[in-house]
Structures are given as C-alpha cells and as structure tokens.
Scaffold this active site. Structure first.
Site, PDB file in Angstrom:
ATOM      1  N   THR A  97      -1.259  -3.954  24.966  1.00 32.77           N
ATOM      2  CA  THR A  97      -0.474  -4.817  24.004  1.00 32.77           C
ATOM      3  C   THR A  97       0.967  -4.442  23.842  1.00 32.77           C
ATOM      4  OG1 THR A  97      -2.595  -5.307  23.332  1.00 32.77           O
ATOM      5  CG2 THR A  97      -0.690  -6.114  22.010  1.00 32.77           C
ATOM      6  N   ASN A  98       1.052  -3.143  23.845  1.00 29.55           N
ATOM      7  CA  ASN A  98       2.329  -2.725  23.704  1.00 29.55           C
ATOM      8  C   ASN A  98       3.463  -2.965  24.800  1.00 29.55           C
ATOM      9  OD1 ASN A  98       1.474  -1.360  21.282  1.00 29.55           O
ATOM     10  ND2 ASN A  98       1.325   0.794  22.271  1.00 29.55           N
ATOM     11  N   ARG A 132     -17.587  -4.287  21.361  1.00 29.70           N
ATOM     12  CA  ARG A 132     -18.558  -4.863  22.464  1.00 29.70           C
ATOM     13  C   ARG A 132     -19.440  -3.872  23.004  1.00 29.70           C
ATOM     14  NH1 ARG A 132     -16.423  -4.639  26.873  1.00 29.70           N
ATOM     15  NH2 ARG A 132     -14.122  -3.457  26.346  1.00 29.70           N
ATOM     16  N   ARG A 183      -9.563  -4.788  13.965  1.00 27.39           N
ATOM     17  CA  ARG A 183      -8.655  -6.008  14.758  1.00 27.39           C
ATOM     18  C   ARG A 183      -8.007  -6.880  13.793  1.00 27.39           C
ATOM     19  NH1 ARG A 183      -9.343  -5.985  20.710  1.00 27.39           N
ATOM     20  NH2 ARG A 183     -10.943  -4.308  20.908  1.00 27.39           N
ATOM     21  N   ASP A 199      -3.657 -10.027  27.330  1.00 25.98           N
ATOM     22  CA  ASP A 199      -4.981  -9.487  27.701  1.00 25.98           C
ATOM     23  C   ASP A 199      -5.449 -10.272  29.014  1.00 25.98           C
ATOM     24  OD1 ASP A 199      -7.086  -7.779  27.191  1.00 25.98           O
ATOM     25  OD2 ASP A 199      -8.211  -9.585  26.242  1.00 25.98           O
ATOM     26  N   CYS A 204      -4.481   2.268  27.133  1.00 25.39           N
ATOM     27  CA  CYS A 204      -3.146   2.459  27.777  1.00 25.39           C
ATOM     28  C   CYS A 204      -2.236   2.064  27.391  1.00 25.39           C
ATOM     29  CB  CYS A 204      -3.602   2.131  29.303  1.00 25.39           C
ATOM     30  SG  CYS A 204      -4.753   3.500  30.213  1.00 25.39           S
ATOM     31  N   ASN A 234       9.444   2.334  29.048  1.00 26.29           N
ATOM     32  CA  ASN A 234       8.676   1.881  30.155  1.00 26.29           C
ATOM     33  C   ASN A 234       9.506   0.746  30.972  1.00 26.29           C
ATOM     34  OD1 ASN A 234       6.577   3.717  29.830  1.00 26.29           O
ATOM     35  ND2 ASN A 234       5.474   2.170  28.757  1.00 26.29           N
ATOM     36  N   HIS A 271      -8.083  -9.032  34.115  1.00 28.74           N
ATOM     37  CA  HIS A 271      -7.735  -8.628  32.791  1.00 28.74           C
ATOM     38  C   HIS A 271      -6.347  -8.082  32.560  1.00 28.74           C
ATOM     39  CE1 HIS A 271      -9.282  -5.398  29.731  1.00 28.74           C
ATOM     40  NE2 HIS A 271      -8.987  -6.375  29.195  1.00 28.74           N
ATOM     41  N   LYS A 323     -13.884 -12.615  26.506  1.00 30.01           N
ATOM     42  CA  LYS A 323     -14.118 -11.906  27.724  1.00 30.01           C
ATOM     43  C   LYS A 323     -15.143 -12.643  28.429  1.00 30.01           C
ATOM     44  CE  LYS A 323     -11.422  -8.222  26.220  1.00 30.01           C
ATOM     45  NZ  LYS A 323     -10.507  -7.952  27.040  1.00 30.01           N
ATOM     46  N   TYR A 349     -19.299  -9.562  15.847  1.00 31.86           N
ATOM     47  CA  TYR A 349     -18.262  -8.722  16.193  1.00 31.86           C
ATOM     48  C   TYR A 349     -17.548  -9.723  17.471  1.00 31.86           C
ATOM     49  CZ  TYR A 349     -14.846  -6.076  18.521  1.00 31.86           C
ATOM     50  OH  TYR A 349     -13.611  -5.776  19.043  1.00 31.86           O
ATOM     51  N   SER A 389      -8.663   0.137  28.760  1.00 28.27           N
ATOM     52  CA  SER A 389      -8.279   0.332  27.209  1.00 28.27           C
ATOM     53  C   SER A 389      -7.873   1.590  26.875  1.00 28.27           C
ATOM     54  CB  SER A 389      -9.585   0.068  26.508  1.00 28.27           C
ATOM     55  OG  SER A 389     -10.678   0.955  26.682  1.00 28.27           O
TER      56      SER A 389
HETATM   57  C1  OXD Z   1     -10.697  -4.832  25.513  1.00 21.34           C
HETATM   58  C2  OXD Z   1     -10.186  -5.942  24.489  1.00 21.34           C
HETATM   59  O1  OXD Z   1     -11.919  -4.319  25.110  1.00 21.34           O
HETATM   60  O2  OXD Z   1      -9.129  -6.709  24.626  1.00 21.34           O
HETATM   61  O3  OXD Z   1     -10.175  -4.777  26.482  1.00 21.34           O
HETATM   62  O4  OXD Z   1     -10.729  -6.113  23.224  1.00 21.34           O
HETATM   63 MN    MN Z   2      -8.953  -6.403  27.096  1.00 21.71          MN
END
Ligand code: OXD
Ligand code: MN
Length: 589
Positions: free
Chosen positions: A253-254, A69, A371, A277, A250, A500, A226, A206, A197, A248
């Site tokens: 997704t995990n 981005r 990705r 997301d 952090c 976690n 977000h 986004k 991209y 980002s």
């Molecule tokens: C971000 C993504 O940059 O989800 O937050 O790709």
């Molecule tokens: Mn994101």
C-alpha cells in the site's frame, strides 16, 4: 428490484436454506445506507466516531477469534483435487455442499438477509464482473458499499443474464471450528460461514476478485493478479503505469501511494494510485496489456500507517471510513493504532473493548491486523484513470519480496518467460510481526499462494500462454525488487519508502530503452550510476553492495525453488523448468 429469473430462483433457494425473517435488497442509495448505519449503531454492531473530526466514520470490533483471513479453512472445491492443485485445500464439491448446507440451515432465523448486487470494476466496463452477496451482516453491507460498486445500477447492468458470482455469507456464531471460506469455481459460487472478518466475508475481494476471477481469467484469456497499480508522471506530464505484486508485510500500500523524494517532486514527478491490492489485466486492441483495479476502496492494515509512512493512506481514512479492531480515544472518539504517532490515548478503549490507560498499557492497543475500509476517492493521489473502463496500459510488471541477502535492490528479467519464472520463484522471509520463526523463507509465487483459484502449475502455464499472445515490443518488461536487503550487522541498506521512486524511474527508463544495465547470472542489474542517488545519504560503494549476487546463496535458493516446484510434478510448465536449469547453469559457472 429485478425480474432476473436466475437471481430470483437462487435467492428463493438460499432463503429456504437459511430462513431469514426478512429480506432487504440493497439499492445503493445513501438514504438506505444511512438507515443501516443508524441501525448498526443502535444494536452496538458499530460505534459512531467523532463526526466533526472523522465525518461519516464508524468503528467495528470483531470477535477475538475472528481477526484475519483463515487460510487453513479456505477451500477450492473443484471436481478433482488436481484442478485445485497442491497449494490449495480441497474437498469434493458435493461433500462440501452437504457440509455447508448443514451449517447454513436456519442460520438466518431471527435475522435479516441483505441482498447486495455489486460490480467488480466500473459498472459496464468490458473488464467488469458482477456478483451478488447475500449476508446477514450490516457491517458487510457497509463495507461492500465502500469496496465495490453496489446497488440497482448493477442489477440493471446484469439484466436477465445468469453471469454473476453467487456469494452467500452467514455470520452464524463465529465458531472458528466451523468456519469455512469456500469457492466452487465451476459453479461461480462462494460460501462463507462463521466469520465476520473482512477478508473472509467481503466476498468481492480475495474470494471473487482473486480466487474465482483467476479461474475465470484462465478460461477467458485474461489475468486476475494480487497487484497494485500505480501511474508515474514525469515532468513532461507523461504517465506510465506499473503493476506490482508483493507478499504481505512488504509495503504494497505504501508503494501504491508513494510520495516522491523532495528533489523529484520539485522537478515535477508525481505518483498516481490506481489500485493498492488487485489488478485485472487484459490485452487491449493495440496489443498492449491494460489493467483495472476492480475495487472501489482500500481495505488497509492500520498499524504502521502514519503521516510519515503513508500520508495518502492516512488522508484516505479521514472521512466515510470504517475502522475495525483499532483502538478508540475515549476523550474525543477518534482512533489510534501503533505507529500512528508516539502519543497513545490515556483514556483508551483497546481493540478487544477493555478500558485502559494507553500510555502504560503493555500490549497492542490496536490489533496488528486492524483495518480501515476507506473509499478510493478519498485518496489525495487517486489517478484520474481510476474509473476508466478501458483500464491503463501497463509498461512494467514488478515482483518483490523481503530478502535479507539474496535478491538485489532491483533486477530485470531477460524476457517474458524469464519474468514468469522470477514471479514463480518469489519468496519472502518471515518477520517478527508474524507468529513463528523469523527469517524463514516462504515461497509465494506472484504473491498468489493464498489466492490462486486453481492449480498453481496451470496458473504458471496461463502466464506463459498470455506471453505467447503478446508481441515482444508490446509486452510489459518484468522486474524484481527487494527493498529489504541487510548488511552484516542486520541494518537495512536501502532507505525505502519514497526513495523507492528512484528504482521505479530506472525501471521505466529500462522500459523506454533508455537506462543502462549489465547482464549478470540472474538478469539485468543497473549499471553503476544508473540509479539516481541525488540527495541520498549513501556512498556509491554502499549502493553497489545492493547489487551483489552471492552465487552460493543463490544456488541454495535455487535448490529451495526446485524443492518447491517438485510438488507440481509433471504439471510444472516446461518453460519454468528450462528457466530453472538455465539459472542453475549460469550460477554454477
Ligand atoms: C492481504 C490483504 O492479506 O490484502 O493480502 O488483506
Ligand atoms: Mn492483499
């Protein structure tokens, strides 16, 4: 495919501007998508991967200058600069339209324009919104087919309404100097040019689901955030839902796809993923907040994803997935990236297309922002509520950041407004993964800094106002977590990943009024022994250290918060100012 006059006249206008050779309506059928895949393979836009090992999977490589981005080329074009606010790039709309129209003029000559009707959220859900993306890229069509609900059924849902977001994307010659990602919130319009991209061209994500939708939410009384959404099931089979926002790097997704530690799994605890997301959040009829994931797939960062770090994400990529900018194992046409395993392919095509020996190659075989675009239905832990048009009720909202010293492992805000302040002061320290200095604090309110479609100060106000509509016993509790606290030697003090879950359990117990906590300057932190440490190789003293609040460091952070807030001037909500003063007073005692 439609008689909708608003759609058709806009299409005519865009056709006249971009002059494509032909127009193809995307109906959502598998036959049409399959024909497009074949066409993309024949032109080299995509590469077919091993269909036995990775059925339905394809590969795409972007230009080397077009891999992420581009925040400096992303604009919010509201009539006044003040409406876009200090954290967004702004240009006066007519000036921007003139600039863009010149760039789009004739840009699709010799090319095909694809018309993609899409729904963010299940088609017909009260949460959902419709967009139409015009693009000259098959890659975009195929990604949108994974990330959103597309096709004729969306047009049928739209009927003759003009309530849709107009999205125009032209790949042009991917010239980075003339790349623009532009939002006109008042016109429900997104325009993207000179990129291919994902984050810049999958305009449902986004651009719509956060930037335009955050503006719509402010106008209409809901929230576009977000945030991941996960459901945590206890051994009695009860599921409670958490929304969580992280900058980002952090591990969002995990966390969304977390696998509980063995002893909790054995007891019957489970985690279900609703989204990784974005969350759209509304007040339900019962007065609670409900969330949907407006997307239908995951556009995840590949490097670092492995059986160990995120089994569920990896499983999600085993079929019907598009990989972008990872490395290819030429021997069997499968994919590889750093962190997948310790066995890079010898006979390898690295992400820019060079043939290399992966074992001796010095450098990254996959781009760090490479990705996968994977259908959410592939995820082994996808929630049964994923398609629920009414969304899931939210018990807790969690904000997080990467802080070596200040933020404790977890703390709870005192009430909604304090929680909004905690979100508004969110920050993360830069890691070696990104360019620039390491350990620099970047403020990223609610992880929305790059995604808020209007003035961030008005966005804070919208959060405060949403809170006013909620009864105290119905509002989600708000928390802050930090998985990244370090000791004086720079070692991470908390194991993270599946563990976690222990923190999430405390959070949900707090929401149920069951877990014990003590109040300190910054909010409520777990009482000694309140976090379950069964099977954890951690002394009670080490755990306690994770909750130390160093007043000197916190006062330094407060000074930085104050500096950050100064850019909003008088627009900063009084409630946020009051929370800041309150925190300062408590820390100064
Ligand atoms: C971000 C993504 O940059 O989800 O937050 O790709
Ligand atoms: Mn994101």
């Amino acid at each position: 495919m439609t008689n909708n006059k608003v759609v058709l006249s806009w299409l005519e206008e865009m056709k006249a501007l971009t002059t494509p050779d032909s127009i193809v309506w995307i109906d959502g059928s598998e036959e049409q998508l399959e024909a497009l895949r074949a066409e993309a393979v024949s032109t080299g836009e995509m590469i077919k991967l091993n269909q036995e090992k990775l059925p339905g999977c394809y590969y795409h490589r972007t230009a080397e200058n077009d891999v992420a981005r581009v925040e400096d080329r992303t604009f919010i074009c509201t009539p006044t600069k003040e409406e876009a606010g200090p954290v967004n790039n702004w240009m006066e709309p007519s000036e921007m339209y003139a600039k863009l129209n010149a760039l789009y003029a004739g840009s699709m000559k010799g090319r095909t324009m694809y018309v993609i009707p899409y729904s963010m959220g299940p088609v017909g859900s009260p949460f959902s919104k419709i967009g139409i993306e015009l693009t000259d890229s098959i890659y975009v069509v195929l990604n949108m087919a994974i990330m959103t609900r597309i096709g004729k059924l969306v047009l049928d849902q739209l009927g003759d309404s003009g309530d849709f977001v107009k999205c125009l994307h032209a790949k042009k010659d991917v010239n980075p100097d003339e790349r623009y990602i532009v939002h006109f919130p008042q016109d429900n319009t997104i325009m993207s040019v000179n990129s291919a991209y994902g984050g810049n061209v999958l305009l449902g994500k986004k651009c719509f689901a956060l930037r335009i939708a955050s503006y719509q939410g402010m106008q209409e009384g809901w929230m576009a955030e977000h945030m991941l959404i996960l459901g945590l099931e206890n051994p009695k089979g009860e599921v409670k839902y958490i929304c969580a926002a992280f900058p980002s790097a952090c591990g969002k997704t995990n966390l969304a796809m977390l696998i509980p530690p063995e002893y909790l799994k054995e007891k019957g605890y489970k985690v279900w993923t609703v989204g990784d997301d974005i969350a759209w959040i509304r007040k339900g009829k019962d007065g609670r907040l409900y969330a949907i994931n407006p997307e239908a797939g995951f556009f995840g960062v590949a490097p670092g994803t492995s059986v160990k770090t995120n089994f569920n994400a990896l499983e999600s990529t085993k079929k019907n997935t598009i990989f972008t900018n990872v490395a290819i194992n030429n021997d069997d046409m499968t994919v590889w990236w750093e962190g997948l395993d310790k066995n890079p392919p010898e006979n390898c095509t690295e992400w820019t297309g060079k043939q290399v020996n992966g074992k001796t190659f010095e450098g990254k075989l996959a781009h760090p922002n490479s990705r996968f675009t994977a259908p959410a239905v592939n995820c082994p832990c996808i929630s049964s509520e994923f398609e629920n048009p009414e969304g899931v009720p939210i018990s807790a909202i969690v904000f997080g950041g990467r802080r070596a010293k200040t933020a404790p492992l977890v703390y709870q805000a005192r009430d909604w407004n304090h929680g909004v302040f905690v979100g508004a002061t969110m920050a993360s320290e830069t890691t070696a993964a990104a360019a620039g200095a390491v350990g620099v604090v970047r403020r990223d309110p609610m992880a929305m800094k790059p995604f808020v479609g209007y003035n961030m100060a008005d966005y804070f106000q919208h959060w405060i106002d949403m809170g006013k509509t909620l009864d105290a016993d119905k509002a989600p509790e708000i928390f802050h977590v930090n998985w990244f606290r370090q000791d004086d030697e720079g070692n991470f003090m908390w194991p993270g990943f599946g563990d976690n879950m222990r923190v999430l359990l405390w959070i949900l117990d707090r929401c149920a009024g069951e877990a014990s906590a003590r109040e300190c300057e910054i909010g409520y932190i777990p009482e000694k022994g309140a976090i379950d440490t069964t099977d954890l190789d951690m002394t009670p003293e080490a755990l306690e250290e994770l909750f130390e609040v160093d007043k000197k460091l916190w006062l330094e952070d407060v000074a930085d918060q104050e500096k950050y807030f100064a850019q909003f001037g008088d627009k900063l909500p009084a409630e946020i100012k009051a929370e800041l003063e309150n925190l300062k007073a408590k820390l100064s005692k």
